[in-house]
Design a protein around this motif. Structure first.
Motif: not given
Lengths: 121, 111
Positions: A21-27
């Motif tokens: 998994s790759c949790a993304a944030s800030g965009f």
């Protein structure tokens, strides 16, 4: 700020499965293509898979076609890599990376810290 | 798809300039203005230094520059500093069959 945080790595036997998994944030998650890139111990970078901004298009390097599946969940701002029939040669640090834009050909501008997958009996 | 060809190592003294080459084919480097360069320190994630051949992301020093001629792209680092010592990788878009191909990496040593 843009952050990508991978998880799910570990030690697995040949032939077994694993999901990264790759949790993304800030965009805005659905504005960018996303990628998986791996690096075997002491070796160089190798592109693994790419998914378009809306999930419609998926591409894989030849060595993982039919075994790995890339996907994304907009509701969770998370990128996944489902890995089946793992082989010893799949042992590597797996990085998720963001494309600079929605196009599949956008260069990778932000990278996660990576998660180590070790395939061993 | 074969990897792009980079020298295994380059070195230079502080203040000097060095250039790292990245040779591909007419199917990748030669066909698209989409070569990028990444810096990787030991145990760290890669960092984008140059994209679309010659563009610098915000925050990357102007000492880093990129260019391309034919099937070969180049990364030049001027005014070498100790913190530039790292591995450098080139990467090119290669079309809808392969999508992306990386170089084998170049270890830069600042003497």
């Amino acid at each position: 700020q843009v952050q990508l945080v991978e998880s799910g790595g570990g030690v697995v036997q040949p032939g077994r499965s694993l999901r990264l998994s790759c949790a993304a944030s800030g965009f805005t998650f659905n504005n960018n293509a996303l990628h998986w890139v791996r690096q075997a111990p002491g070796k160089g970078l190798e592109w693994v898979a790419t998914i378009s901004y809306d999930g419609s298009y998926k591409y894989y390097t030849d060595s993982v076609k039919g075994r790995f599946t890339i996907s994304r969940d907009t509701s969770k701002n998370t990128l996944y890599l489902h890995m089946n029939s793992l082989r010893v040669v799949d042992t590597a640090v797996y990085y998720c990376a963001r494309g600079r834009g929605p196009q599949l050909w956008s260069n990778f501008d932000y990278w996660g810290q990576g998660t180590l997958v070790t395939v061993s009996s | 798809q074969s990897a792009l060809t980079q020298p295994a190592s380059v070195s230079g003294s502080p203040g000097q300039s060095i250039t790292i080459s990245c040779t591909g084919t007419s199917s990748d480097v030669g066909s698209y203005p989409l070569v990028s360069w990444y810096q990787q320190h030991p145990g760290k994630a890669p960092k984008l230094m140059i994209y679309e051949g010659s563009k610098r992301p915000s925050g990357v020093s102007s000492r880093f520059s990129g260019s391309k001629s034919g099937n070969t792209a180049s990364l030049t680092i001027s005014g070498l500093q100790a913190e530039d010592e790292a591995d450098y990788y080139c990467c090119s878009y290669a079309g809808f069959t392969t999508l992306w191909v990386f170089g084998g990496g170049t270890k830069l040593t600042v003497l």
